[in-house]
Every structure is written in C-alpha cells, then in structure tokens.
Design a protein around this motif. Structure first.
Motif, PDB file in Angstrom:
ATOM      1  N   LYS A 146      21.540  51.740  40.171  1.00  0.00           N
ATOM      2  CA  LYS A 146      20.466  51.376  39.251  1.00  0.00           C
ATOM      3  C   LYS A 146      19.356  50.613  39.973  1.00  0.00           C
ATOM      4  CE  LYS A 146      22.846  53.004  35.791  1.00  0.00           C
ATOM      5  NZ  LYS A 146      22.486  54.301  35.170  1.00  0.00           N
ATOM      6  N   LEU A 147      18.126  50.911  39.585  1.00  0.00           N
ATOM      7  CA  LEU A 147      16.983  50.168  40.088  1.00  0.00           C
ATOM      8  C   LEU A 147      16.667  49.001  39.153  1.00  0.00           C
ATOM      9  CD1 LEU A 147      14.502  53.042  41.056  1.00  0.00           C
ATOM     10  CD2 LEU A 147      16.127  51.848  42.537  1.00  0.00           C
ATOM     11  N   ARG A 148      15.975  48.021  39.693  1.00  0.00           N
ATOM     12  CA  ARG A 148      15.494  46.903  38.878  1.00  0.00           C
ATOM     13  C   ARG A 148      14.022  46.657  39.201  1.00  0.00           C
ATOM     14  NH1 ARG A 148      14.683  42.660  42.150  1.00  0.00           N
ATOM     15  NH2 ARG A 148      15.739  42.674  44.172  1.00  0.00           N
ATOM     16  N   GLY A 162      16.482  48.712  44.628  1.00  0.00           N
ATOM     17  CA  GLY A 162      17.887  48.900  44.291  1.00  0.00           C
ATOM     18  C   GLY A 162      18.768  48.546  45.469  1.00  0.00           C
ATOM     19  N   PRO A 163      20.056  48.385  45.227  1.00  0.00           N
ATOM     20  CA  PRO A 163      20.985  48.033  46.309  1.00  0.00           C
ATOM     21  C   PRO A 163      21.103  49.150  47.337  1.00  0.00           C
ATOM     22  CG  PRO A 163      22.182  48.619  44.308  1.00  0.00           C
ATOM     23  CD  PRO A 163      20.742  48.562  43.934  1.00  0.00           C
ATOM     24  N   ARG A 164      21.522  48.774  48.527  1.00  0.00           N
ATOM     25  CA  ARG A 164      21.699  49.763  49.587  1.00  0.00           C
ATOM     26  C   ARG A 164      22.808  50.747  49.206  1.00  0.00           C
ATOM     27  NH1 ARG A 164      23.086  45.569  54.146  1.00  0.00           N
ATOM     28  NH2 ARG A 164      21.957  44.276  52.661  1.00  0.00           N
ATOM     29  N   LEU A 165      22.689  51.930  49.695  1.00  0.00           N
ATOM     30  CA  LEU A 165      23.691  52.973  49.458  1.00  0.00           C
ATOM     31  C   LEU A 165      24.673  53.009  50.625  1.00  0.00           C
ATOM     32  CD1 LEU A 165      21.255  55.782  48.295  1.00  0.00           C
ATOM     33  CD2 LEU A 165      22.872  54.561  46.829  1.00  0.00           C
ATOM     34  N   ASP A 166      25.947  53.179  50.321  1.00  0.00           N
ATOM     35  CA  ASP A 166      26.951  53.295  51.387  1.00  0.00           C
ATOM     36  C   ASP A 166      26.750  54.573  52.186  1.00  0.00           C
ATOM     37  OD1 ASP A 166      28.166  50.921  50.635  1.00  0.00           O
ATOM     38  OD2 ASP A 166      29.501  51.920  49.212  1.00  0.00           O
ATOM     39  N   LYS A 167      26.297  55.627  51.500  1.00  0.00           N
ATOM     40  CA  LYS A 167      25.996  56.897  52.148  1.00  0.00           C
ATOM     41  C   LYS A 167      24.706  57.449  51.570  1.00  0.00           C
ATOM     42  CE  LYS A 167      30.403  58.921  53.676  1.00  0.00           C
ATOM     43  NZ  LYS A 167      29.884  59.306  54.997  1.00  0.00           N
ATOM     44  N   ILE A 168      23.993  58.232  52.357  1.00  0.00           N
ATOM     45  CA  ILE A 168      22.763  58.850  51.856  1.00  0.00           C
ATOM     46  C   ILE A 168      22.917  60.373  51.805  1.00  0.00           C
ATOM     47  CG2 ILE A 168      21.272  56.948  52.507  1.00  0.00           C
ATOM     48  CD1 ILE A 168      20.492  58.430  55.024  1.00  0.00           C
ATOM     49  N   ASP A 223      12.303  56.927  50.417  1.00  0.00           N
ATOM     50  CA  ASP A 223      12.588  55.940  49.383  1.00  0.00           C
ATOM     51  C   ASP A 223      13.763  56.339  48.499  1.00  0.00           C
ATOM     52  OD1 ASP A 223      10.529  54.389  50.291  1.00  0.00           O
ATOM     53  OD2 ASP A 223       9.122  54.934  48.710  1.00  0.00           O
ATOM     54  N   ALA A 224      14.069  57.610  48.424  1.00  0.00           N
ATOM     55  CA  ALA A 224      15.235  58.037  47.654  1.00  0.00           C
ATOM     56  C   ALA A 224      16.517  57.487  48.258  1.00  0.00           C
ATOM     57  CB  ALA A 224      15.300  59.565  47.588  1.00  0.00           C
ATOM     58  N   SER A 225      16.533  57.277  49.563  1.00  0.00           N
ATOM     59  CA  SER A 225      17.748  56.838  50.255  1.00  0.00           C
ATOM     60  C   SER A 225      17.806  55.333  50.480  1.00  0.00           C
ATOM     61  CB  SER A 225      17.850  57.538  51.620  1.00  0.00           C
ATOM     62  OG  SER A 225      16.865  57.055  52.510  1.00  0.00           O
ATOM     63  N   HIS A 226      16.676  54.668  50.415  1.00  0.00           N
ATOM     64  CA  HIS A 226      16.649  53.215  50.650  1.00  0.00           C
ATOM     65  C   HIS A 226      15.591  52.588  49.738  1.00  0.00           C
ATOM     66  CE1 HIS A 226      13.555  54.870  53.273  1.00  0.00           C
ATOM     67  NE2 HIS A 226      12.961  53.705  53.228  1.00  0.00           N
ATOM     68  N   PRO A 227      15.917  52.391  48.467  1.00  0.00           N
ATOM     69  CA  PRO A 227      14.928  51.911  47.491  1.00  0.00           C
ATOM     70  C   PRO A 227      14.547  50.455  47.715  1.00  0.00           C
ATOM     71  CG  PRO A 227      17.089  52.065  46.476  1.00  0.00           C
ATOM     72  CD  PRO A 227      17.235  52.644  47.842  1.00  0.00           C
ATOM     73  N   LEU A 228      13.588  50.245  48.615  1.00  0.00           N
ATOM     74  CA  LEU A 228      13.189  48.893  49.015  1.00  0.00           C
ATOM     75  C   LEU A 228      11.808  48.498  48.503  1.00  0.00           C
ATOM     76  CD1 LEU A 228      14.424  48.789  52.720  1.00  0.00           C
ATOM     77  CD2 LEU A 228      15.133  47.257  50.887  1.00  0.00           C
ATOM     78  N   SER A 229      11.151  49.342  47.729  1.00  0.00           N
ATOM     79  CA  SER A 229       9.839  49.042  47.167  1.00  0.00           C
ATOM     80  C   SER A 229       8.816  48.706  48.243  1.00  0.00           C
ATOM     81  CB  SER A 229       9.932  47.882  46.170  1.00  0.00           C
ATOM     82  OG  SER A 229       8.742  47.742  45.435  1.00  0.00           O
ATOM     83  N   GLY A 230       8.820  49.486  49.331  1.00  0.00           N
ATOM     84  CA  GLY A 230       7.785  49.325  50.355  1.00  0.00           C
ATOM     85  C   GLY A 230       7.832  48.019  51.105  1.00  0.00           C
ATOM     86  N   ALA A 231       9.031  47.454  51.281  1.00  0.00           N
ATOM     87  CA  ALA A 231       9.152  46.114  51.858  1.00  0.00           C
ATOM     88  C   ALA A 231       8.551  45.998  53.254  1.00  0.00           C
ATOM     89  CB  ALA A 231      10.622  45.696  51.898  1.00  0.00           C
TER      90      ALA A 231
END
Length: 422
Positions: free
Chosen positions: A175-177, A288-294, A305-313
């Motif tokens: 889930k994203l926040r 969103g939280p990091r994924l264990d696998k992509i 961004d689909a694999s690492h939802p960091l909002s452009g950090a």
C-alpha cells in the motif's frame, strides 16, 4: 538446435522507463515487444527533469543522448527562503566522458521525445489502459484493457509509475501512503523574469521551514530566443483530502500556490506572481515500503517507480527506470538458451536491481534518522537548515549519480564466470 520461438513482451507505461525498456528489448531478435500506453498520444506531465552522469551513461547505451539538451546545473545555490542568504554554492566538477556533459535540468518533454525517436515503429499502442492481469500459470499473462481488448504475453514489464496497476496485481498487500509532500510546477518564458535577475542567473534551492522553492533553466542559454524557466514549489505538510489528493498532475490556482510562499523572500513572491492563471500543475507525493522482490509470477518485472515507490526522493527516477530496462535486456540475452529463459532472466534482474534499491532506501532512512536526531538537539532554523543542506550535498551518493549501469552488468557477468569456472 531448432529455431527459437519469439518471446512476447508487454510493457505497461510509456514514460521514460517504458520507452527505454522498449528500445533495449526491441534490439533483441527473439523478442516481440509491444508497449501499451493509457494516454491517446505521447504525453509527459511535469516540468523539468535532472540528468547527470548516470543518465548520460544509460542514454548513450540507448542511443538517445544526442536528443536531450537543457540548462546547466554547474552553478547551484542553496539559499534561505526568508532572506535570500546564500548558504552554499556547488560547482559540480566533472571528469569522465559522461560527466563532461555536466548535470543539466531539461524539459521532461525533451527526454520523452529523444526516447520516442529511438522506439521502432509499430511497437507502441496508445489508448490501452490496463484494467486486469491474470496469471495463466504455464501460458503467460493475460492482460485486459479498458477498451475490452485482450492479449496474452510471455513477459510483462510494469513501467506504469508509482501508482502501478501491475504492482497492485503482483503484490496486493503493498500500500502507498500520502507523504504530505506536494509540489506545484510550471515552465514559463525566461523573459518574464528579467526584472528579477537573482532568480534567473543560477539554479537555486530556496529553503523554508515547511517547504522550499526550486528555480532552474531547462533550455540551453542560446538555444532559442526565449528559453523556458522552471519554478517548483514544494510544501511538506499538506493535509490529505480524500478524492482530491491526486498523485500526478492536476491544475492549481494561483491563490493556492501563492499561499505556500507568502512568508518567503520578496523575490520569490514576485516570481510566483508572474505565473499566469491556469499555468500551475499540482503533484501530490506518495510513497510505499520497499519490496522484497521486484519480480513475480516468474513472468513479471517491475521497473522504475513501480519497483521502488520513493516519491522522487533522489530526483533520478527516470534514470533508475531506464537502467532497469537495460539490465533486463541484458539478462534476457544471457539466458536465451536456458531451459527457463524468462524465469532465469528475471532472477538475474532481481538479483542486480533489488539490492541497489535497498541501498537507496537505507541511505534515505539513515539521512532521515540523522536529521531527526539533529532536530531533537537544535531548535534554531539556520542550524537545522545548514544540517539539511550538508546531508543533501555531502552524503555519499556517488552510487546513485555516478552509477555506470554497463559496468554493473560487466561485474555481474564476470562474477558468474568466476563462480562457474571449473
């Protein structure tokens, strides 16, 4: 050995990551590549995009670097948003061939156009919004689009951004926040700002307590008669409004934008007042939280961004996505004659890219922890601001901004040869 049957690949999303992946995969003879884009025509929402050594290296590999030009970031200032005091100046010394082109800020549409020009004709299908994915176990993935068309693909690449529909099917619990971080962006003719020379002469970040303003050229100085200039305003503590907090690009009123800078330096306020009504676009930040696998289902890869939802950090998301696509192409070439070429290629892709993204998350976590500790010990805004700038500028981020993705692949390939050497 008999003739190899074609592997069908469906790429979802026509942003820089999807286009870069299409370019890389289309060069492999045994792949039949189709890119599905939900918009009715090529579209890139936003304003400017930062490109540095890591971007030039992957754009060179994709044959798209010559088409990308922008404003130099060689003279970047960090300033106090309330009084304009210059707190730091970065000259961005460059050394290698890729770095000699320098860090630039370019129009997002320039990058999009350069990549589009390299995608072979017939690969992109527009007006194809994905609405359903189904794992067919031994016979690929079934994709259903909003227009009721369906296809079955052997391999699916989710290049559909931070709100990825592909990721939702692959990892439904993820889930994203809303981060509370919202940006307002615009490109306007530089000529509008000629009476505020301190705004237009440098790339600059003007930092406040609850937000900042970013100013930058996005065109080469002498490229055209009236080059464009970017203004981005970011607020850190926006409330979420259900149904109205939208992730990627909605119009915003001048009144709404000006409210975020009304306490800032007069030069900022003057520049913001020169933007015409209806020109601002608003972007809400999600993470969103990091994924264990992509990867998943032995036939799906997530990129960008689909694999690492960091909002452009780190401001390098498009480059990350293009790097992903290039590595995926190399992995598929490497495994083409194995018994499970897609599954094995995805495992290689995940083995290379997931640790890289984990390192990025770890860097972000460490920086945030250091900043929280500093804030707990110091109450003065100037001290907090200087610490924030120091963390942003001087933390070890060469693994991001100077990453050489071709070197990464060579190192993996050499390690594999050593491990299997008799």
């Amino acid at each position: 050995m008999g003739e190899r049957s074609l592997i069908s690949v469906a790429i979802i999303g026509g942003g820089p990551g999807g286009l870069g992946t299409a370019i890389a995969l289309a060069q492999i003879p045994f792949l039949n590549v189709t890119l599905y884009e939900k918009n009715p025509e090529p579209r890139e929402t936003g304003a400017g995009i930062s490109l540095g050594a890591n971007a030039w290296k992957v754009l060179d590999l994709l044959g798209a670097s010559q088409g990308v030009k922008g404003g130099s970031k060689s003279n970047t200032h960090q300033r106090n948003a309330y009084n304009g005091k210059v707190l730091n100046v970065v000259e961005h010394p460059e050394t290698s061939d890729a770095e000699s082109r320098g860090s630039i800020r370019a129009r997002r549409t320039r990058l999009q156009s350069a990549l589009l020009a390299r995608v072979p004709e017939g690969i992109i299908q527009f007006n194809r919004k994905l609405v359903h994915l189904e794992d067919l176990t031994d016979s690929g993935v079934r994709l259903v689009f909003q227009d009721q068309t369906e296809v079955v693909a052997d391999l699916v690449v989710g290049a559909d951004g931070i709100h990825s529909g592909v990721r939702k099917y692959l990892f439904p619990e993820h889930k994203l926040r809303f981060t509370g971080n919202t940006a307002w962006r615009v490109l306007i003719p530089n000529s509008r700002l000629t009476d505020i020379p301190e705004i237009t002469t440098t790339t600059a970040w003007w930092w406040g307590e609850s937000g900042h303003v970013y100013f930058s050229d996005v065109d080469e100085e002498y490229e055209q008669s009236d080059p464009l200039f970017e203004i981005t305003i970011r607020s850190y503590n926006e409330p979420e409004i259900p149904g109205k907090t939208v992730g990627w690009g909605i119009p915003a009123t001048n009144k709404r934008v000006f409210a975020r800078v009304k306490e800032f330096d007069r030069r900022i306020r003057d520049a913001v007042n020169l933007v015409g009504e209806g020109e601002w676009w608003e972007f809400a930040g999600f993470a969103g939280p990091r994924l264990d696998k992509i990867i998943g289902w032995n036939k799906i890869a997530l990129i960008g961004d689909a694999s690492h939802p960091l909002s452009g950090a780190f401001g390098s998301g498009a480059t990350f996505a293009m790097e992903d696509g290039w590595i995926l192409a190399r992995a598929l070439e490497y495994t083409q004659f194995l018994f499970h070429p897609i599954q094995d290629a995805l495992e290689i892709f995940d083995k290379i890219r997931t640790p890289y993204y984990n390192k990025i998350y770890e860097h972000l976590d460490e920086s945030q922890e250091k900043m929280q500790q500093f804030r707990a010990q110091n109450k003065e805004f100037d001290a907090i601001l200087q610490a924030k700038i120091d963390l942003m500028l001087y933390g070890d981020k060469d693994f991001i901004y100077k990453n050489d993705i071709s070197k990464t692949w060579k190192e993996y390939f050499q390690d594999e040869k050593r491990q299997h050497r008799p």
